[in-house]
Write a protein that holds these residues in place. Structure first.
Motif, PDB file in Angstrom:
ATOM      1  N   ASN A  84       1.144  -1.208   0.088  1.00 49.67           N
ATOM      2  CA  ASN A  84      -0.109  -0.087  -0.163  1.00 49.67           C
ATOM      3  C   ASN A  84       0.897   1.093   0.323  1.00 49.67           C
ATOM      4  O   ASN A  84       2.308   1.405   0.244  1.00 49.67           O
ATOM      5  N   GLU A  85       1.048   1.989  -0.663  1.00 48.30           N
ATOM      6  CA  GLU A  85       1.400   3.255  -1.066  1.00 48.30           C
ATOM      7  C   GLU A  85       1.395   4.407  -0.124  1.00 48.30           C
ATOM      8  O   GLU A  85       2.290   5.054   0.425  1.00 48.30           O
ATOM      9  N   LYS A  86       0.304   3.816   0.812  1.00 46.26           N
ATOM     10  CA  LYS A  86      -0.260   4.704   1.688  1.00 46.26           C
ATOM     11  C   LYS A  86       0.433   4.937   2.704  1.00 46.26           C
ATOM     12  O   LYS A  86       1.009   5.604   3.993  1.00 46.26           O
ATOM     13  N   ALA A  87       1.010   3.369   3.073  1.00 41.20           N
ATOM     14  CA  ALA A  87       1.514   3.156   4.479  1.00 41.20           C
ATOM     15  C   ALA A  87       3.262   3.785   4.101  1.00 41.20           C
ATOM     16  O   ALA A  87       3.615   3.463   5.009  1.00 41.20           O
ATOM     17  N   GLY A  88       3.940   3.437   2.677  1.00 42.64           N
ATOM     18  CA  GLY A  88       4.922   4.564   2.737  1.00 42.64           C
ATOM     19  C   GLY A  88       4.056   5.751   2.843  1.00 42.64           C
ATOM     20  O   GLY A  88       5.852   6.505   3.781  1.00 42.64           O
ATOM     21  N   GLU A  89       3.560   6.590   2.556  1.00 40.57           N
ATOM     22  CA  GLU A  89       3.705   7.930   2.388  1.00 40.57           C
ATOM     23  C   GLU A  89       4.025   8.331   4.235  1.00 40.57           C
ATOM     24  O   GLU A  89       4.491   8.888   4.409  1.00 40.57           O
ATOM     25  N   VAL A  90       2.908   7.446   5.279  1.00 43.67           N
ATOM     26  CA  VAL A  90       3.290   7.668   6.832  1.00 43.67           C
ATOM     27  C   VAL A  90       4.479   7.570   6.582  1.00 43.67           C
ATOM     28  O   VAL A  90       5.102   8.329   7.543  1.00 43.67           O
ATOM     29  N   LEU A  91       5.112   6.509   6.937  1.00 43.33           N
ATOM     30  CA  LEU A  91       6.328   6.322   6.380  1.00 43.33           C
ATOM     31  C   LEU A  91       7.332   7.428   5.857  1.00 43.33           C
ATOM     32  O   LEU A  91       8.363   8.089   6.715  1.00 43.33           O
ATOM     33  N   ARG A  92       7.138   8.152   4.742  1.00 48.09           N
ATOM     34  CA  ARG A  92       8.096   8.746   4.763  1.00 48.09           C
ATOM     35  C   ARG A  92       8.107  10.572   5.303  1.00 48.09           C
ATOM     36  O   ARG A  92       9.143  10.860   5.521  1.00 48.09           O
ATOM     37  N   THR A  93       6.741  11.012   5.934  1.00 51.42           N
ATOM     38  CA  THR A  93       6.877  11.506   6.252  1.00 51.42           C
ATOM     39  C   THR A  93       7.488  11.353   7.830  1.00 51.42           C
ATOM     40  O   THR A  93       7.769  12.834   7.996  1.00 51.42           O
ATOM     41  N   ILE A  94       7.258  10.842   8.488  1.00 49.37           N
ATOM     42  CA  ILE A  94       7.964  10.610  10.109  1.00 49.37           C
ATOM     43  C   ILE A  94       9.476  10.920   9.175  1.00 49.37           C
ATOM     44  O   ILE A  94      10.181  11.506  10.248  1.00 49.37           O
ATOM     45  N   LEU A  95      10.142   9.853   8.070  1.00 51.42           N
ATOM     46  CA  LEU A  95      11.526  10.423   7.884  1.00 51.42           C
ATOM     47  C   LEU A  95      11.827  11.485   7.723  1.00 51.42           C
ATOM     48  O   LEU A  95      13.008  12.247   7.389  1.00 51.42           O
ATOM     49  N   ARG A  96      11.334  12.627   6.782  1.00 53.85           N
ATOM     50  CA  ARG A  96      11.029  13.706   6.650  1.00 53.85           C
ATOM     51  C   ARG A  96      11.117  14.716   7.874  1.00 53.85           C
ATOM     52  O   ARG A  96      12.144  15.566   7.910  1.00 53.85           O
ATOM     53  N   GLU A 141       1.834  15.438  15.227  1.00 53.95           N
ATOM     54  CA  GLU A 141       2.767  15.992  14.287  1.00 53.95           C
ATOM     55  C   GLU A 141       3.011  14.946  13.018  1.00 53.95           C
ATOM     56  O   GLU A 141       2.987  16.464  11.944  1.00 53.95           O
ATOM     57  N   ILE A 142       2.988  14.044  13.192  1.00 55.70           N
ATOM     58  CA  ILE A 142       2.656  13.266  11.831  1.00 55.70           C
ATOM     59  C   ILE A 142       1.666  13.353  11.079  1.00 55.70           C
ATOM     60  O   ILE A 142       1.409  14.315  10.027  1.00 55.70           O
ATOM     61  N   GLN A 143       0.306  13.838  11.811  1.00 53.80           N
ATOM     62  CA  GLN A 143      -0.620  14.055  10.939  1.00 53.80           C
ATOM     63  C   GLN A 143      -1.477  15.465  10.541  1.00 53.80           C
ATOM     64  O   GLN A 143      -1.396  16.097   9.375  1.00 53.80           O
ATOM     65  N   ALA A 144       0.065  16.096  11.844  1.00 51.95           N
ATOM     66  CA  ALA A 144      -0.183  18.030  11.088  1.00 51.95           C
ATOM     67  C   ALA A 144       1.006  17.899  10.156  1.00 51.95           C
ATOM     68  O   ALA A 144       0.658  18.527   9.275  1.00 51.95           O
TER      69      ALA A 144
END
Lengths: 555, 218
Positions: A253-265, A285-288
């Motif tokens: 799932n791409e969305k799972a990747g996006e969540v991780l990308r946000t954290i990594l950013r 913070e992740i949500q924001a």
């Protein structure tokens, strides 16, 4: 060693034979003066100087004055191998900050270093030429300036090392710019001050913004500042991309990747790239920081985080419950998992699935005796032994000797099999470099074998293009006056030139270009393996920590 | 081995091989005396390459373009090709290709000074620069003339006894000057120096008239 060989091949591809030879000489001798290089290679000094100049310009070589007063040159093999990443780096710059950034990064990679002023000037021109050719409107230099600033702020570009001058004003060695200055833009001249532009991605902000303005002011006044590409930052970015891709493909799932990308950013700003575990970030913070266009609801995010921490605890872990839950990425663990998966598949392809079974048993039990292995893998003892020793011979499995008596007699010793992941990673890495080297050599051979044909085809294309241009010019000039007969005549002319290359030659050309493409593709895929192994091993290397100063009172 | 031959029935190993789980009937491979084969048989065939994605394809193109750009750049040094024994017409154009590369002017303040190629002064062609030399000679002439004139006027004032001699000298010098002017004209017409006397009587030795023309040995 394979890495060095590969590096020299790359050097040859980029800078030609002489530079490769001189690079080889310097790499093999550790460091050397111009005279030493000239003596041992037999290349005239003028050429050696030119080659060394190129190496220094591209940041491959560094120089330092030795105690005899001569200048020693050193070559960094890693910097050469980074050249494999050039296309990736350019593409990355393009994806992040668009064409202007790509143009500037390309220029920096091409020239090794440049001042901001000259870079923006030449690249605006080049970009505008391209845009004009496509029929688009031109861009102003200020756009490039802004992009340049962004690249620096996000640490993708950095200042070059500055030469230290001796008393007579000659450069004698290089000094990296101080840490707080590396990523600081020089203050703008008063005339060109603009309104600061907004719209920067929220994650890409400088850590130490505004801390060191006074120092920067002092520095930029004195001299022109040269900038270069910060390879390490790009590599870090690629590493994060690998992690994101891994999560996305595991959970499909791409969305799972996006969540991780946000954290990594977020982690990019807060965590040192060599840290094993990133600084925790709270749920809110992740949500924001989640990209808006993803349109993820609160609940979905919560669910994804739960799935991530449950199914892939080696990637994301929940460190505390405060602030709606604190989440951290264990970068090292994640890389290790990926690395293990890679090595396992290598074992499977190389030794067969039965060997993989043995390998996994050893990985699971860490230290294990041979008889236990034989029992665990459910295989006849003889076969298991055979496979195990094969892996041992190729250094995929290691042995720890545990002697019962001090004489290390074999009969009174336990032999415990184990897998040292770092060692195995090094073995696989070395082989990958070797494979890469072979691919590069083969590619060069294919290219040189077909050089004559390719030249011929190029010539043919040029002739046809010029003929067609001539014809269209004539057509435009005389318009109606051209009869069909003449047109037929032209076509016959073009056909005659086309037939200069026979059908057989066409086939050969086609075959060669396909083969070259195949080799390029295999280089890319090898590179992804190398990249993963390198970044894993880079994390395992910790620079020796300086010893704490001893308490003078001896407490 | 002979020294240890105390007659245990089994082989030359000094330890109990059963500790390594090698049974009696197992064949232990002999130590190899040959290097392993250069191309050992491939037991496991490699799996085929994955198809490259469009972005990978663009990256391949990018790479090839970039390499080509490097090859055309001043950062690419090639060996001087050996001159062919027979000079070919096409060689002229091939040698030009290298020079067509765009120039790269490094910022020398960033590099050690030793890397900067030294500029050799243009070697003198071996032919003296006659015109320049003569021009300086000419001024000398004028000066000496003026001196002579001064002397002569002084002498005239003093008395007319030596006047004749002076006049003769003057005339001689005038004649010389005329001749030289003629020479000058001749020189301008055709750039030869057949009519110039190369004999050096050593008078001008040490004069730094033609400093520029001296060969530089450095």
């Amino acid at each position: 060693m394979s890495k060095t060989d590969l590096a020299l091949l790359i050097l040859r591809d980029f800078h030609g034979e002489i530079v490769a030879k001189i690079g080889e000489c310097i790499v093999l001798s550790g460091c050397a003066t111009v005279r030493q290089v000239a003596l041992s290679t037999g290349i005239p000094q003028a050429k050696v100087k030119r080659a060394v100049l190129i190496l220094v310009q591209h940041g491959i070589a560094e120089f330092e004055q030795n105690k005899h007063g001569f200048i020693d040159y050193k070559v960094d093999v890693n910097k050469i191998v980074y050249r494999l990443q050039f296309p990736k780096i350019m593409r990355c710059a393009e994806l992040l900050y668009g064409d202007p950034a790509k143009f500037m990064v390309e220029k920096l990679l091409f020239e090794g270093r440049a001042t901001m002023k000259s870079l923006i000037k030449t690249e605006t021109q080049r970009l505008n030429e391209c845009l004009r050719a496509q029929g688009d409107s031109e861009v102003a230099p200020s756009l490039l300036e802004e992009r340049f600033e962004k690249l620096v702020k996000t640490h993708f570009l950095k200042r070059c090392s500055v030469p230290i001058k001796d008393a007579r004003g000659r450069a004698v060695s290089l000094e990296a710019p101080s840490e707080e200055l590396v990523f600081v833009m020089p203050p703008k001249e008063s005339g060109t001050e603009r309104v600061k532009q907004e719209g920067e991605p929220p994650s890409k902000k400088l850590k130490v913004e505004g801390e060191v303005d006074h120092a920067a002011a002092a520095d930029s006044a004195t001299s022109e500042i040269y900038w270069e590409v910060n390879y390490k930052r790009f590599l870090q970015h690629f590493r994060d991309q690998v992690l994101v891709a891994a999560v996305a493909s595991r959970l499909d799932n791409e969305k799972a990747g996006e969540v991780l990308r946000t954290i990594l950013r977020h982690c990019e700003k807060t965590t040192n790239p060599n840290e094993y575990v990133s600084q925790p970030i709270s749920y809110h913070e992740i949500q924001a920081q989640l990209p808006r266009d993803l349109g993820m609801a609160k609940q979905t995010l919560e669910q994804w985080l739960k799935i991530l921490t449950d199914t892939m605890p080696e990637f994301v872990s929940k460190s505390a419950d405060s602030g709606g839950g604190m989440y951290a990425v264990s970068i090292f663990q994640a890389l290790q998992t990926l690395c293990t998966a890679h090595i396992e598949s290598v074992v499977e392809e190389r030794f067969g699935s039965k060997s993989l079974r043995i390998f996994r048993v050893i990985l699971m039990k860490r230290q294990v005796e041979q008889t236990t292995i034989e029992k665990c893998v459910l295989m006849p003892a003889k076969e298991a032994k055979d496979l195990l020793y094969k892996m041992f011979r190729e250094h995929f499995v290691h042995v720890t000797e545990l002697a019962k008596t001090p004489d290390h007699a074999p009969s009174r010793t336990f032999y415990l099999f184990n897998v040292d992941l770092q060692k195995v990673a090094r073995v696989v890495l070395d082989r990958s470099y070797k494979a890469m080297k072979n691919v590069v050599i083969k590619q060069r051979l294919v290219v040189s074998e077909n050089k004559r044909l390719r030249d011929k085809e190029n010539r043919k294309n040029v002739v046809i293009a010029s003929l067609q241009k001539q014809h269209s010019d004539l057509l435009a000039e005389h318009g109606e006056g051209i009869t069909d007969e003449m047109k037929e005549e032209w076509e016959r002319e073009v056909d005659a030139i086309k037939s200069m290359i026979t059908h057989h030659e066409y086939e050969q050309l086609e075959k060669a270009s396909k083969f070259i493409h195949h080799l390029e593709a295999s280089q890319q895929q090898l590179d992804s393996t190398i990249f993963l192994l390198e970044s894993y091993l880079a994390m395992t290397y910790k620079p020796p920590t300086p010893k704490p100063a001893r308490d003078p009172l001896g407490r | 081995m002979a020294g240890r031959g105390r007659g245990r029935g089994r082989g030359g190993l000094s330890f109990n091989v059963e500790a390594l789980h090698i049974q009696r009937g197992d064949i232990i491979s002999k130590p190899g005396l040959h290097p392993p084969p250069l191309f050992p048989p491939l037991v496991h065939k490699p799996i085929p390459l994955q198809d490259s994605t469009p972005s990978e394809k663009t990256m391949i193109e990018l790479k090839q373009e970039f390499l080509e750009k490097f090859r055309q750049s001043p950062f690419y040094l090639t060996m001087d090709e050996k001159k062919h024994e027979i000079e070919r017409y096409s060689d002229r154009y091939q040698s030009n290709q290298q020079e067509q590369k765009e120039k790269w002017v490094p910022d020398w303040s960033m590099f050690p000074a030793e890397l900067k190629p030294k500029k050799r002064k243009a070697q003198s062609t071996g032919r003296p620069n006659l015109k320049a030399a003569r021009r300086t000679l000419g001024t000398d002439d004028v000066l000496s003339k003026l001196e002579n004139l001064e002397k002569s006027t002084l002498a005239e004032n003093a008395g007319n006894e030596e006047g004749d001699e002076e006049e003769e000298e003057k005339e001689e010098e005038d004649r010389e000057g005329d001749e030289e002017e003629e020479n000058d004209e001749g020189d301008e017409e055709e750039e030869t120096d057949y009519n110039v006397n190369y004999f050096d009587n050593g008078e001008n030795y040490g004069d730094d008239d033609d400093e520029d023309d001296e060969p530089v040995y450095s």
